[in-house]
Design a protein around this motif. Structure first.
Motif, PDB file in Angstrom:
ATOM      1  N   GLN A 152       9.368  50.126  17.104  1.00 56.35           N
ATOM      2  CA  GLN A 152       8.404  49.073  17.714  1.00 56.35           C
ATOM      3  C   GLN A 152       7.192  49.106  16.501  1.00 56.35           C
ATOM      4  N   GLY A 153       6.754  48.224  15.656  1.00 57.02           N
ATOM      5  CA  GLY A 153       5.668  48.499  14.748  1.00 57.02           C
ATOM      6  C   GLY A 153       5.298  47.127  14.058  1.00 57.02           C
ATOM      7  N   ARG A 154       4.696  46.942  12.898  1.00 55.92           N
ATOM      8  CA  ARG A 154       4.334  46.292  11.956  1.00 55.92           C
ATOM      9  C   ARG A 154       4.707  46.517  10.631  1.00 55.92           C
ATOM     10  N   VAL A 161       3.546  51.341  16.276  1.00 59.56           N
ATOM     11  CA  VAL A 161       2.415  51.142  17.109  1.00 59.56           C
ATOM     12  C   VAL A 161       1.417  52.101  17.652  1.00 59.56           C
ATOM     13  N   GLY A 163       2.940  40.630  12.434  1.00 62.84           N
ATOM     14  CA  GLY A 163       2.728  40.901  14.047  1.00 62.84           C
ATOM     15  C   GLY A 163       3.596  42.273  14.096  1.00 62.84           C
ATOM     16  N   THR A 164       3.773  42.392  15.454  1.00 60.09           N
ATOM     17  CA  THR A 164       4.649  43.710  15.905  1.00 60.09           C
ATOM     18  C   THR A 164       6.114  43.035  15.743  1.00 60.09           C
ATOM     19  N   GLN A 199      10.353  44.596  16.473  1.00 58.09           N
ATOM     20  CA  GLN A 199      11.049  45.526  16.900  1.00 58.09           C
ATOM     21  C   GLN A 199      12.380  45.561  15.966  1.00 58.09           C
TER      22      GLN A 199
END
Length: 255
Positions: free
Chosen positions: A81-83, A112, A143-144, A146
């Protein structure tokens, strides 16, 4: 008696030694290929076991400190999970998928609540053969996000002339990507391993990656060839050096 001595002359023994040496060499090579096949089967079993294990997260991906611990994570499923950091996207040229040439698209993903960054091999995109420098239309969500995939080593290297596109600060289209050099170039805290994103085709990218395999079948094929050659040498020796010399002349009338 004279013909028998002539048949058992130096040439006969020389051919016998050569045949035995050739049979020993080919049989040894066949056994070596079988041993390699056994090693690859053990490797394939470890790979299959890793793929069946539960997916790890970003923290587990960054935890291993040594090469052996990092290698133990390769082929494990991972969920991140991140950007995305699209300004650092790199397009590796001359990469194929389903026999078609194009680009492997690599984009760093900042996890994140962390400064850690994982380089994600997002997929494959076709190239424009009329304009070599044109980038494929790849969408990168804001944005974030998956990301599901599996842990992988950095992309394999292709042959590259000295001073090619992999140099620091070069084009976003490159032949190869050295992870350490890319880390120094971007200043990102890149993880030593990458992630191969899996799933359906999306964002202008195909993800029909090759099936993970250790290449066991080719070693069995090589072993069959070596043992077959060993048997052929034995058959030819028996026919020409024994049957043709000793058995057939005695069986012919008037000899």
């Amino acid at each position: 008696m004279t013909s028998t001595r002539r048949a058992l002359g130096p040439l006969f023994w020389l051919i016998l030694i050569a045949a035995l040496a050739s049979m020993l060499a080919t049989a040894s090579l066949g056994r070596w290929q079988l041993a390699r096949a056994a090693e690859k089967e053990a490797l394939q079993a470890r790979i299959d076991e890793r793929t069946r294990q539960p997916a790890i997260d970003g923290r587990s991906l960054l935890a291993p400190a040594g090469p052996e611990a990092q290698q133990a994570l390769v082929h494990r499923s991972v969920a991140l999970q991140g950007r995305w950091l699209p300004q650092h996207t790199v397009y590796l040229d001359n990469r194929q998928m389903q026999g078609r040439p194009g680009f492997f698209v690599l984009t760093p993903l900042q996890l994140v609540d962390s400064n850690a960054v994982v380089l994600v091999q997002r997929g494959w995109a076709p190239r424009n053969f009329q304009d070599r420098m044109q980038l494929p239309p790849v969408q990168t969500p804001d944005g974030t996000v998956q990301v599901a995939g599996r842990v992988a080593l950095p992309p394999s290297r292709l042959y590259e002339f000295e001073g090619g596109d992999s140099a620091k600060g070069s084009s976003r289209i490159r032949q190869n990507l050295d992870l350490a050099a890319f880390r120094a170039e971007t200043g990102l805290a890149l993880a030593p391993l990458t992630v191969l994103q899996t799933g359906d085709a999306a964002e202008g990218l195909s993800r029909d990656w090759p099936v993970i395999g250790a290449g066991v079948d080719k070693h069995y094929g090589y072993a069959f060839q070596w043992f077959g050659l060993c048997g052929l040498i034995a058959l030819l020796y028996v026919w020409f050096q024994i049957v043709r010399r000793f058995i057939r002349p005695r069986s012919q009338p008037g000899t």
